[in-house]
Design a protein around this motif. Sequence first.
Motif, PDB file in Angstrom:
ATOM      1  N   GLN A 140       2.056  62.315  33.148  1.00 54.45           N
ATOM      2  CA  GLN A 140       1.955  62.536  34.586  1.00 54.45           C
ATOM      3  C   GLN A 140       2.935  61.675  35.375  1.00 54.45           C
ATOM      4  OE1 GLN A 140      -1.960  62.674  36.248  1.00 54.45           O
ATOM      5  NE2 GLN A 140      -2.757  63.992  34.646  1.00 54.45           N
ATOM      6  N   THR A 141       3.571  60.709  34.709  1.00 53.54           N
ATOM      7  CA  THR A 141       4.607  59.925  35.377  1.00 53.54           C
ATOM      8  C   THR A 141       5.746  60.822  35.857  1.00 53.54           C
ATOM      9  OG1 THR A 141       4.087  57.977  34.043  1.00 53.54           O
ATOM     10  CG2 THR A 141       6.248  58.032  35.078  1.00 53.54           C
ATOM     11  N   ILE A 142       6.017  61.901  35.130  1.00 51.48           N
ATOM     12  CA  ILE A 142       7.054  62.841  35.554  1.00 51.48           C
ATOM     13  C   ILE A 142       6.680  63.459  36.895  1.00 51.48           C
ATOM     14  CG2 ILE A 142       8.099  65.083  35.066  1.00 51.48           C
ATOM     15  CD1 ILE A 142       8.053  64.382  32.106  1.00 51.48           C
ATOM     16  N   THR A 143       5.437  63.932  37.009  1.00 51.09           N
ATOM     17  CA  THR A 143       5.002  64.638  38.211  1.00 51.09           C
ATOM     18  C   THR A 143       4.964  63.727  39.425  1.00 51.09           C
ATOM     19  OG1 THR A 143       3.621  66.034  36.800  1.00 51.09           O
ATOM     20  CG2 THR A 143       3.204  66.113  39.173  1.00 51.09           C
ATOM     21  N   CYS A 144       4.345  62.572  39.272  1.00 51.68           N
ATOM     22  CA  CYS A 144       4.128  61.699  40.424  1.00 51.68           C
ATOM     23  C   CYS A 144       5.392  61.006  40.876  1.00 51.68           C
ATOM     24  CB  CYS A 144       3.062  60.648  40.113  1.00 51.68           C
ATOM     25  SG  CYS A 144       3.620  59.279  39.045  1.00 51.68           S
ATOM     26  N   CYS A 145       6.245  60.702  39.913  1.00 51.65           N
ATOM     27  CA  CYS A 145       7.273  59.718  40.222  1.00 51.65           C
ATOM     28  C   CYS A 145       8.679  60.164  39.835  1.00 51.65           C
ATOM     29  CB  CYS A 145       6.915  58.392  39.552  1.00 51.65           C
ATOM     30  SG  CYS A 145       5.242  57.832  39.997  1.00 51.65           S
ATOM     31  N   VAL A 148      14.428  50.601  53.134  1.00 51.64           N
ATOM     32  CA  VAL A 148      14.949  51.966  53.130  1.00 51.64           C
ATOM     33  C   VAL A 148      14.036  52.860  52.306  1.00 51.64           C
ATOM     34  CG1 VAL A 148      16.859  53.439  52.405  1.00 51.64           C
ATOM     35  CG2 VAL A 148      17.336  51.240  53.495  1.00 51.64           C
ATOM     36  N   ALA A 149      13.596  52.378  51.146  1.00 48.53           N
ATOM     37  CA  ALA A 149      12.699  53.164  50.293  1.00 48.53           C
ATOM     38  C   ALA A 149      11.386  53.447  51.002  1.00 48.53           C
ATOM     39  CB  ALA A 149      12.450  52.426  48.979  1.00 48.53           C
ATOM     40  N   ALA A 150      10.834  52.437  51.684  1.00 43.95           N
ATOM     41  CA  ALA A 150       9.559  52.618  52.381  1.00 43.95           C
ATOM     42  C   ALA A 150       9.667  53.635  53.501  1.00 43.95           C
ATOM     43  CB  ALA A 150       9.081  51.281  52.933  1.00 43.95           C
ATOM     44  N   ASP A 151      10.797  53.666  54.171  1.00 45.10           N
ATOM     45  CA  ASP A 151      11.003  54.626  55.260  1.00 45.10           C
ATOM     46  C   ASP A 151      11.175  56.054  54.736  1.00 45.10           C
ATOM     47  OD1 ASP A 151      10.857  52.639  57.149  1.00 45.10           O
ATOM     48  OD2 ASP A 151      13.023  52.409  57.359  1.00 45.10           O
ATOM     49  N   ASN A 152      11.383  56.192  53.431  1.00 40.05           N
ATOM     50  CA  ASN A 152      11.644  57.501  52.841  1.00 40.05           C
ATOM     51  C   ASN A 152      10.733  57.757  51.646  1.00 40.05           C
ATOM     52  OD1 ASN A 152      14.303  58.522  54.289  1.00 40.05           O
ATOM     53  ND2 ASN A 152      14.582  56.341  53.882  1.00 40.05           N
ATOM     54  N   ALA A 153       9.477  57.331  51.758  1.00 40.85           N
ATOM     55  CA  ALA A 153       8.527  57.484  50.658  1.00 40.85           C
ATOM     56  C   ALA A 153       7.927  58.888  50.646  1.00 40.85           C
ATOM     57  CB  ALA A 153       7.417  56.445  50.776  1.00 40.85           C
ATOM     58  N   ILE A 154       7.778  59.446  49.455  1.00 41.13           N
ATOM     59  CA  ILE A 154       7.195  60.779  49.302  1.00 41.13           C
ATOM     60  C   ILE A 154       5.973  60.704  48.384  1.00 41.13           C
ATOM     61  CG2 ILE A 154       8.808  61.355  47.423  1.00 41.13           C
ATOM     62  CD1 ILE A 154       7.563  63.889  50.031  1.00 41.13           C
ATOM     63  N   PRO A 155       4.781  61.070  48.873  1.00 45.60           N
ATOM     64  CA  PRO A 155       3.596  61.070  48.012  1.00 45.60           C
ATOM     65  C   PRO A 155       3.634  62.214  47.017  1.00 45.60           C
ATOM     66  CG  PRO A 155       3.028  61.019  50.367  1.00 45.60           C
ATOM     67  CD  PRO A 155       4.469  61.407  50.252  1.00 45.60           C
ATOM     68  N   ARG A 156       2.789  62.151  46.022  1.00 37.14           N
ATOM     69  CA  ARG A 156       2.582  63.269  45.112  1.00 37.14           C
ATOM     70  C   ARG A 156       1.611  64.263  45.772  1.00 37.14           C
ATOM     71  NH1 ARG A 156       0.119  58.749  41.244  1.00 37.14           N
ATOM     72  NH2 ARG A 156       1.610  57.634  42.554  1.00 37.14           N
ATOM     73  N   PRO A 157       1.569  65.509  45.340  1.00 35.08           N
ATOM     74  CA  PRO A 157       0.742  66.528  46.024  1.00 35.08           C
ATOM     75  C   PRO A 157      -0.721  66.466  45.584  1.00 35.08           C
ATOM     76  CG  PRO A 157       1.952  67.553  44.232  1.00 35.08           C
ATOM     77  CD  PRO A 157       2.398  66.113  44.269  1.00 35.08           C
ATOM     78  N   VAL A 158      -1.458  65.534  46.150  1.00 34.50           N
ATOM     79  CA  VAL A 158      -2.812  65.238  45.665  1.00 34.50           C
ATOM     80  C   VAL A 158      -3.854  66.123  46.346  1.00 34.50           C
ATOM     81  CG1 VAL A 158      -4.575  63.487  45.375  1.00 34.50           C
ATOM     82  CG2 VAL A 158      -2.157  62.861  45.212  1.00 34.50           C
ATOM     83  N   THR A 159      -4.579  66.860  45.536  1.00 37.68           N
ATOM     84  CA  THR A 159      -5.747  67.644  45.943  1.00 37.68           C
ATOM     85  C   THR A 159      -6.772  67.516  44.815  1.00 37.68           C
ATOM     86  OG1 THR A 159      -5.008  69.668  44.855  1.00 37.68           O
ATOM     87  CG2 THR A 159      -4.232  69.313  47.126  1.00 37.68           C
ATOM     88  N   PRO A 160      -7.962  68.085  44.954  1.00 37.34           N
ATOM     89  CA  PRO A 160      -8.926  68.039  43.843  1.00 37.34           C
ATOM     90  C   PRO A 160      -8.423  68.686  42.555  1.00 37.34           C
ATOM     91  CG  PRO A 160     -10.080  68.498  45.876  1.00 37.34           C
ATOM     92  CD  PRO A 160      -8.614  68.551  46.204  1.00 37.34           C
ATOM     93  N   PRO A 179       9.409  57.900  45.333  1.00 33.51           N
ATOM     94  CA  PRO A 179       8.005  58.272  45.137  1.00 33.51           C
ATOM     95  C   PRO A 179       7.103  57.142  45.608  1.00 33.51           C
ATOM     96  CG  PRO A 179       9.042  57.710  43.035  1.00 33.51           C
ATOM     97  CD  PRO A 179      10.132  57.753  44.058  1.00 33.51           C
ATOM     98  N   LEU A 180       6.005  57.509  46.246  1.00 31.78           N
ATOM     99  CA  LEU A 180       5.039  56.523  46.722  1.00 31.78           C
ATOM    100  C   LEU A 180       4.073  56.166  45.599  1.00 31.78           C
ATOM    101  CD1 LEU A 180       3.675  54.972  49.140  1.00 31.78           C
ATOM    102  CD2 LEU A 180       2.226  57.002  49.387  1.00 31.78           C
ATOM    103  N   ALA A 181       3.847  54.876  45.420  1.00 38.63           N
ATOM    104  CA  ALA A 181       2.834  54.405  44.477  1.00 38.63           C
ATOM    105  C   ALA A 181       2.050  53.292  45.165  1.00 38.63           C
ATOM    106  CB  ALA A 181       3.484  53.909  43.185  1.00 38.63           C
ATOM    107  N   GLY A 182       1.061  52.767  44.461  1.00 36.37           N
ATOM    108  CA  GLY A 182       0.303  51.658  45.013  1.00 36.37           C
ATOM    109  C   GLY A 182      -1.188  51.941  45.058  1.00 36.37           C
TER     110      GLY A 182
END
Length: 441
Positions: A174-179, A387-399, A319-322
């Motif tokens: 899943q590292t591929i998908t999220c990040c 710069v990275a924080a200003d351009n962060a993209i989350p993963r498409p999280v739903t149930p 990619p956004l993590a944390g």
Amino acid sequence: MTLHTQTPESVRQQLEPTLKEAGLSEDIDIEINTATPGQLETQYRQWLNAGRSEPDILLMDVGWSIPFIRRGQLLNLNDHLDESEIDTLENDYNGPSVNSSRGRDGNIYGVPFMFDVRGLLYRKDLAESAGYDPEGSNWGSEPMSWGEASQIIADVRDSQGLDYGMTMPFELSQTITCCAFNGMMSQWGGAYFGGRENLFGPIGDRPVTVDEEPVLNALRMLRTFFHGHDDEHSLDESTYTGGIVPPDSLGWRYTSDMESFLNGDAFAYSVGSPAFVRLGASEQNFGDQVNEKLGIMPYPYGVPESESQYDSIGGTMSPLAGYNLSINPNSNKIDTALEVLRTVMTDEFHMNWYELSGTLPPKPSLLSSDRAAQHEMFGQYMDAMSVAADNAIPRPVTPIYFQQSDIIAQEVHNVVSQSKTPESGMSDLKSQLQEIEDQNA
């Protein structure tokens, strides 16, 4: 009261003193429970389904908070924090990080705690030996294109006699998908489900866009980097240098990829953050020369943001993590837990925690502050991290994210490993994703 986290023990022991220093009541004692990251989500589901009152505070991954919110298993902070505190979360924090704990009702269910964005980690000393001037050329603050970056990576690899140009974690996971792919696809202006407004749903009522040209170009670039221009789907040889990533990276996930960089075998590593700089500062790696040897630049871009059909996608993207802190609604100590969260929200806590652990402050004003830039080990990387924080993209999280994530990772891996063409792999992926969307609408 109990707080659940998975920070390293050496840092974890300092959490309560850091909270007390930032104003937490002296009579509040915190018991910290731990689990490995892979166990957290399953453990929380078991505990919350059983109605357990402990832990009182939960460390929630930004990649899987929303399903817990949809199940009504996290405390609605809008009902418990005052208006000024909610305004602080809405206006002073990194937006994507807060949105990862936002419900369909628009309310907030978590406070950003361990904010994580990434850039490209590289050997600054080797770049200089090869004739480049990273500081004079503003590598840390002005993103370059992937075409230019690929040429530099290959040039330094060859001139300095390195085994690899760049390593990255691209094991089937899943590292591929999220990040890994989420970031690179976004840098080309592509998306899984159209623009940012569709990241968190609605399921069954959002377009599946993985077969669009920007996504295909991101895959073609990866094929170029992994397999060179003998690959019939590679990009233009005059712009993109091929063969800069070892094909073995298709089986690496934060192990051999990172170690090969820290061992001096590669010029660049695709996962750059202060945490890896700290790891590089160990005696067996770069020691007290870490700041002279390691640089971080914002991720290169495939196309400028202006050329993307989706707002705020394209250009440099991270990619956004944390992790965010949420409150167990079954807790018998909700008032105490709220005091902990209020303390975490103070600037003093975020800056002290950053200086202690290297965890980035989740408020843009703190991330770009003089105090952050003056940190002896991490300060020089804050321009790139801002710069990275200003351009962060989350993963498409739903149930249904985990179900879809497995399929995305498999089909992307199929394409990059040359088992399928970009077109056939993404056509197959679109069909599977659309079927899951329709079944769960």
